[in-house]
Design an enzyme around this catalytic site. Structure first.
Site, PDB file in Angstrom:
ATOM      1  N   SER A 153       0.852  -1.199   0.000  1.00 17.88           N
ATOM      2  CA  SER A 153       0.000   0.000   0.000  1.00 17.88           C
ATOM      3  C   SER A 153       0.880   1.239   0.000  1.00 17.88           C
ATOM      4  CB  SER A 153      -0.890   0.010   1.246  1.00 17.88           C
ATOM      5  OG  SER A 153      -1.511   1.268   1.396  1.00 17.88           O
TER       6      SER A 153
ATOM      7  N   TYR B 207      -1.567  -0.452  10.359  1.00 17.97           N
ATOM      8  CA  TYR B 207      -1.730  -0.844   8.941  1.00 17.97           C
ATOM      9  C   TYR B 207      -0.502  -0.413   8.146  1.00 17.97           C
ATOM     10  CZ  TYR B 207      -3.843  -1.159   4.267  1.00 17.97           C
ATOM     11  OH  TYR B 207      -4.105  -1.461   2.954  1.00 17.97           O
TER      12      TYR B 207
HETATM   13  N1  LIG Z   1      -8.782  -0.578  -1.171  1.00 12.19           N
HETATM   14  C1  LIG Z   1      -7.724   0.197  -1.011  1.00 12.19           C
HETATM   15  O1  LIG Z   1      -7.837   1.436  -1.006  1.00 12.19           O
HETATM   16  C2  LIG Z   1      -6.352  -0.392  -0.824  1.00 12.19           C
HETATM   17  C3  LIG Z   1      -5.249   0.472  -0.920  1.00 12.19           C
HETATM   18  C4  LIG Z   1      -3.978  -0.047  -0.755  1.00 12.19           C
HETATM   19  C5  LIG Z   1      -3.801  -1.393  -0.516  1.00 12.19           C
HETATM   20  N2  LIG Z   1      -4.886  -2.213  -0.427  1.00 12.19           N
HETATM   21  C6  LIG Z   1      -4.587  -3.633  -0.172  1.00 12.19           C
HETATM   22  O2  LIG Z   1      -5.152  -4.411  -1.206  1.00 12.19           O
HETATM   23  C7  LIG Z   1      -5.485  -5.713  -0.719  1.00 12.19           C
HETATM   24  C8  LIG Z   1      -6.937  -6.010  -1.064  1.00 12.19           C
HETATM   25  O3  LIG Z   1      -7.748  -5.029  -0.443  1.00 12.19           O
HETATM   26  P1  LIG Z   1      -9.237  -4.711  -0.890  1.00 12.19           P
HETATM   27  O4  LIG Z   1      -9.386  -3.248  -0.878  1.00 12.19           O
HETATM   28  O5  LIG Z   1      -9.584  -5.489  -2.105  1.00 12.19           O
HETATM   29  O6  LIG Z   1      -9.990  -5.280   0.397  1.00 12.19           O
HETATM   30  P2  LIG Z   1     -11.426  -5.984   0.540  1.00 12.19           P
HETATM   31  O7  LIG Z   1     -12.367  -5.453  -0.482  1.00 12.19           O
HETATM   32  O8  LIG Z   1     -11.743  -5.849   1.986  1.00 12.19           O
HETATM   33  O9  LIG Z   1     -11.119  -7.516   0.195  1.00 12.19           O
HETATM   34  C9  LIG Z   1     -10.239  -8.245   1.009  1.00 12.19           C
HETATM   35  C10 LIG Z   1     -10.090  -9.645   0.466  1.00 12.19           C
HETATM   36  O10 LIG Z   1      -9.174 -10.341   1.337  1.00 12.19           O
HETATM   37  C11 LIG Z   1      -9.852 -11.461   1.899  1.00 12.19           C
HETATM   38  N3  LIG Z   1      -9.445 -11.662   3.273  1.00 12.19           N
HETATM   39  C12 LIG Z   1      -9.558 -10.795   4.318  1.00 12.19           C
HETATM   40  N4  LIG Z   1      -9.097 -11.365   5.439  1.00 12.19           N
HETATM   41  C13 LIG Z   1      -8.696 -12.622   5.099  1.00 12.19           C
HETATM   42  C14 LIG Z   1      -8.142 -13.708   5.805  1.00 12.19           C
HETATM   43  N5  LIG Z   1      -7.899 -13.635   7.128  1.00 12.19           N
HETATM   44  N6  LIG Z   1      -7.858 -14.838   5.128  1.00 12.19           N
HETATM   45  C15 LIG Z   1      -8.099 -14.942   3.806  1.00 12.19           C
HETATM   46  N7  LIG Z   1      -8.639 -13.950   3.077  1.00 12.19           N
HETATM   47  C16 LIG Z   1      -8.930 -12.802   3.717  1.00 12.19           C
HETATM   48  C17 LIG Z   1     -11.335 -11.159   1.809  1.00 12.19           C
HETATM   49  O11 LIG Z   1     -12.055 -12.366   1.793  1.00 12.19           O
HETATM   50  P3  LIG Z   1     -13.213 -12.692   2.873  1.00 12.19           P
HETATM   51  O12 LIG Z   1     -14.292 -11.675   2.649  1.00 12.19           O
HETATM   52  O13 LIG Z   1     -13.633 -14.072   2.571  1.00 12.19           O
HETATM   53  O14 LIG Z   1     -12.574 -12.546   4.216  1.00 12.19           O
HETATM   54  C18 LIG Z   1     -11.388 -10.406   0.466  1.00 12.19           C
HETATM   55  O15 LIG Z   1     -11.413 -11.307  -0.599  1.00 12.19           O
HETATM   56  C19 LIG Z   1      -5.222  -5.677   0.785  1.00 12.19           C
HETATM   57  O16 LIG Z   1      -3.960  -6.243   1.058  1.00 12.19           O
HETATM   58  C20 LIG Z   1      -5.201  -4.192   1.092  1.00 12.19           C
HETATM   59  O17 LIG Z   1      -4.451  -3.908   2.236  1.00 12.19           O
HETATM   60  C21 LIG Z   1      -6.148  -1.757  -0.583  1.00 12.19           C
END
Ligand SMILES: NC(=O)c1ccc[n+]([C@@H]2O[C@H](COP(=O)([O-])OP(=O)(O)OC[C@H]3O[C@@H](n4cnc5c(N)ncnc54)[C@H](OP(=O)(O)O)[C@@H]3O)[C@@H](O)[C@H]2O)c1
Length: 246
Positions: A142, A156
């Site tokens: 991130s 985080y």
């Molecule tokens: N969105 C942003 O602005 C942003 C920015 C920078 C980085 N990121 C990074 O991008 C990645 C994806 O984020 P996102 O925004 O797509 O988040 P999201 O919409 O909350 O999706 C998270 C995904 O990870 C899975 N997950 C969560 N906890 C888990 C666990 N303990 N074991 C296995 N799977 C798990 C969830 O599945 P379940 O629902 O089944 O738990 C879901 O498929 C993360 O690493 C996040 O830190 C996001």
């Protein structure tokens, strides 16, 4: 449709929704057989599998909580057993627990570290044993590794800083085997991790492009890093943030 990943086998952690699901869709569209993990969104995971199988893809969903090291290792084994190998690992699963400093519990600290950092190490350790020359490891960090931006994001940000430095170390470990390791650092992207419209409006003026990212845009960078074309990119943290850090 490009089939640049035809014959490749991928595992994406956290592929049931958000950025992970977009990466699953993109790698499958590019011709890879794709396994992905989820922890609680079973119905969403099934829907992704149905959608991609209907389109002719080879897809496998695996229930595996990233906080459980054995489950992460099991996901790697299931992928190899089902598809016959492993060429691409995308460590995407992540959680965001924000709390004021005074209220941040050590239980939450440990959970953040277990899912966002330890699981990435465990997954790479298990996956690398199966990878051949040309293998690809992609972590999802991130921009918070470089700019926390707001209060309550210290833990985080720490986890994502750890991912950036782990990526450099793993690139050194796996480079001699011809396996690349790179870290994607998304900026604010519209997913359920970032659900609040008021937050979006607050963030937009901070972005050079005046908008948040879309999950498919992050997936495009993952597809590039997974491709043969990216064979000389390793140990890099690549920011994709609409100019949030600019
Ligand atoms: N969105 C942003 O602005 C942003 C920015 C920078 C980085 N990121 C990074 O991008 C990645 C994806 O984020 P996102 O925004 O797509 O988040 P999201 O919409 O909350 O999706 C998270 C995904 O990870 C899975 N997950 C969560 N906890 C888990 C666990 N303990 N074991 C296995 N799977 C798990 C969830 O599945 P379940 O629902 O089944 O738990 C879901 O498929 C993360 O690493 C996040 O830190 C996001």
């Amino acid at each position: 449709m490009s089939q640049s990943l035809s014959g490749k086998i991928a595992l994406v952690t956290g592929g049931s929704r958000g950025i992970g699901a977009a990466i699953v869709r993109r790698l499958a569209a590019d011709g890879a057989a794709v396994a992905f993990t989820y922890s609680s969104s079973e119905a969403r995971a099934k829907a992704v599998v149905e959608e991609l199988e209907t389109a002719g893809g080879r897809v496998l969903s695996i229930h595996a909580d990233s906080a459980d090291a054995q489950a992460v290792r099991g996901a790697v084994s299931l992928t190899v057993n089902r598809f016959g190998g492993l060429d691409i690992l995308v460590s995407n699963a992540g959680i965001l627990i924000r709390n004021p400093l005074d209220d941040y519990s050590l239980e939450d600290f440990d959970r953040m570290f277990a899912v966002n950092v330890r699981a990435v190490f465990v997954g790479v350790q298990a996956a690398a044993r199966h990878m051949k020359e040309g293998g690809r490891v992609i972590t999802i960090g991130s921009v918070t590794a470089e700019r926390s931006g707001f209060p309550t994001s210290a833990v985080y940000s720490m986890t994502k800083g750890a991912i950036a430095s782990m990526t450099r170390g793993l690139a050194r470990d796996l480079g001699p085997r011809g396996i690349t390791v790179n870290n994607i650092q998304p900026g604010p992207t519209v997913t359920e991790m970032n659900p609040n419209e008021e937050d979006h409006e607050r963030l937009k003026p901070l972005m050079a492009l005046g908008r948040l990212g879309e999950d498919r845009e992050i997936a495009g960078l993952a597809a590039y890093l997974a491709s043969e074309e990216a064979g000389f990119v390793t140990g890099a943290s690549l920011t994709i943030d609409g100019g949030y850090l600019a």
